[in-house]
Design an enzyme around this catalytic site. Sequence first.
Site, PDB file in Angstrom:
ATOM      1  CD  GLU A   1      -8.337  -9.180  -3.895  1.00  0.00           C
ATOM      2  OE1 GLU A   1      -7.172  -9.571  -3.664  1.00  0.00           O
ATOM      3  OE2 GLU A   1      -9.176  -8.997  -2.986  1.00  0.00           O
TER       4      GLU A   1
ATOM      5  CE  LYS B   1      -3.760  -2.365   2.444  1.00  0.00           C
ATOM      6  NZ  LYS B   1      -4.628  -2.323   3.661  1.00  0.00           N
TER       7      LYS B   1
ATOM      8  CG  HIS C   1      -4.861  -6.366  -0.467  1.00  0.00           C
ATOM      9  ND1 HIS C   1      -6.076  -6.476   0.164  1.00  0.00           N
ATOM     10  CD2 HIS C   1      -4.910  -7.200  -1.542  1.00  0.00           C
ATOM     11  CE1 HIS C   1      -6.833  -7.337  -0.516  1.00  0.00           C
ATOM     12  NE2 HIS C   1      -6.146  -7.782  -1.561  1.00  0.00           N
TER      13      HIS C   1
ATOM     14  CE1 TYR D   1      -9.035  -3.271   0.819  1.00  0.00           C
ATOM     15  CE2 TYR D   1      -8.313  -1.220  -0.168  1.00  0.00           C
ATOM     16  CZ  TYR D   1      -8.035  -2.378   0.544  1.00  0.00           C
ATOM     17  OH  TYR D   1      -6.751  -2.630   0.980  1.00  0.00           O
TER      18      TYR D   1
ATOM     19  CG  ASN E   1      -3.293  -2.679   7.141  1.00  0.00           C
ATOM     20  OD1 ASN E   1      -3.241  -2.096   6.050  1.00  0.00           O
ATOM     21  ND2 ASN E   1      -4.257  -3.512   7.460  1.00  0.00           N
TER      22      ASN E   1
HETATM   23  P1  IDP Z   1      -7.496  -7.180   5.321  1.00  0.00           P
HETATM   24  O1  IDP Z   1      -6.703  -6.095   4.609  1.00  0.00           O
HETATM   25  O2  IDP Z   1      -6.674  -7.804   6.415  1.00  0.00           O
HETATM   26  O3  IDP Z   1      -8.107  -8.178   4.385  1.00  0.00           O
HETATM   27  P2  IDP Z   1     -10.154  -6.009   5.561  1.00  0.00           P
HETATM   28  O4  IDP Z   1     -11.124  -6.270   6.665  1.00  0.00           O
HETATM   29  O5  IDP Z   1     -10.451  -6.590   4.226  1.00  0.00           O
HETATM   30  O6  IDP Z   1      -8.705  -6.445   6.084  1.00  0.00           O
HETATM   31  O7  IDP Z   1     -10.009  -4.435   5.440  1.00  0.00           O
HETATM   32  C1  IDP Z   1      -9.333  -3.883   4.346  1.00  0.00           C
HETATM   33  C2  IDP Z   1      -8.470  -2.752   4.818  1.00  0.00           C
HETATM   34  O8  IDP Z   1      -9.296  -1.717   5.361  1.00  0.00           O
HETATM   35  C3  IDP Z   1      -7.506  -3.096   5.958  1.00  0.00           C
HETATM   36  O9  IDP Z   1      -6.317  -3.713   5.523  1.00  0.00           O
HETATM   37  C4  IDP Z   1      -7.251  -1.742   6.553  1.00  0.00           C
HETATM   38  O10 IDP Z   1      -6.299  -0.997   5.776  1.00  0.00           O
HETATM   39  C5  IDP Z   1      -8.607  -1.073   6.404  1.00  0.00           C
HETATM   40  N1  IDP Z   1      -9.391  -1.214   7.630  1.00  0.00           N
HETATM   41  C6  IDP Z   1     -10.031  -2.310   8.087  1.00  0.00           C
HETATM   42  N2  IDP Z   1     -10.637  -2.079   9.259  1.00  0.00           N
HETATM   43  C7  IDP Z   1     -10.380  -0.784   9.549  1.00  0.00           C
HETATM   44  C8  IDP Z   1     -10.743   0.066  10.636  1.00  0.00           C
HETATM   45  O11 IDP Z   1     -11.411  -0.339  11.585  1.00  0.00           O
HETATM   46  N3  IDP Z   1     -10.290   1.352  10.586  1.00  0.00           N
HETATM   47  C9  IDP Z   1      -9.526   1.828   9.553  1.00  0.00           C
HETATM   48  N4  IDP Z   1      -9.179   1.064   8.509  1.00  0.00           N
HETATM   49  C10 IDP Z   1      -9.590  -0.221   8.511  1.00  0.00           C
HETATM   50 MG    MG Z   2      -9.591  -7.981   2.967  1.00  0.00          MG
END
Ligand code: IDP
Ligand code: MG
Length: 152
Positions: free
Chosen positions: A130, A13, A119, A53, A116
Site C-alpha cells: 500500500e 477516507k 483505513h 481494494y 467508517n
Molecule cells: P478494514 O477496512 O477494517 O480492513 P475490510 O474487510 O478490508 O475492512 O474492508 C474494507 C472496507 O470495505 C471497510 O473498511 C469498509 O469501508 C468496507 N466494507 C467492508 N465490509 C462492508 C460491508 O459489509 N458493507 C459495506 N462496506 C463494507
Molecule cells: Mg482491509
Amino acid sequence: MAGIRERTYIMVKPDGVQRGLVGEIIARFEKRGFKLIAAKLVSPPKGQLEQHYADLSSKPFFPGLIKYMLSGPVFAMVWEGLDAVKTGRVMLGATNPLQSAAGTIRGDYALAVGRNICHGSDTVENAEKEISLWFPEGIVQYSLLQETMIFE
Ligand code: IDP
Ligand code: MG
C-alpha cells in the site's frame, strides 16, 4: 529494538476528511508515539482505489465501496513505530463501527461499516504494498529526536 521501524499505511477516507477528522486522527498517532513519514491529500483515480481494494473485488459491496472512496479526497499517511501495523488497526477499531470499542477512532466517530472514516493496513506485507501504491514518489527519512523517550 526489533519492530520499531515497522511502517503502516493509514488513510482518512472521504467521510473523515469531510467531517473534519484529519487533525484528530493525526493527533492520535502522534500522541501515541508514532513517527509521521509521509502525508498528502489526494483524489486518487478509480483504478488506484480498485487496486487498493483488489482483495474485495468479488464482494457485493465493492461497487459501493469504490463510489464512496471516489466521493472526495482522502488523506494518505505512513506512520512508523513499534508494531505499527497491528497497533494501527487497534487504534482504528473493528471494521464495523457498531462493533468498534469506545476509545478507538471508529468507535468514537462512526456508526456504519460503509462510512467508517479510516483505513489501516492489515499485515506488514500489505502495508509495504500500500505504501508503494500510494507513495510511489517515496517517503521522507528523518530521525525522531524524542525516540529515546518512547522506546527503551
Ligand atoms: P478494514 O477496512 O477494517 O480492513 P475490510 O474487510 O478490508 O475492512 O474492508 C474494507 C472496507 O470495505 C471497510 O473498511 C469498509 O469501508 C468496507 N466494507 C467492508 N465490509 C462492508 C460491508 O459489509 N458493507 C459495506 N462496506 C463494507
Ligand atoms: Mg482491509
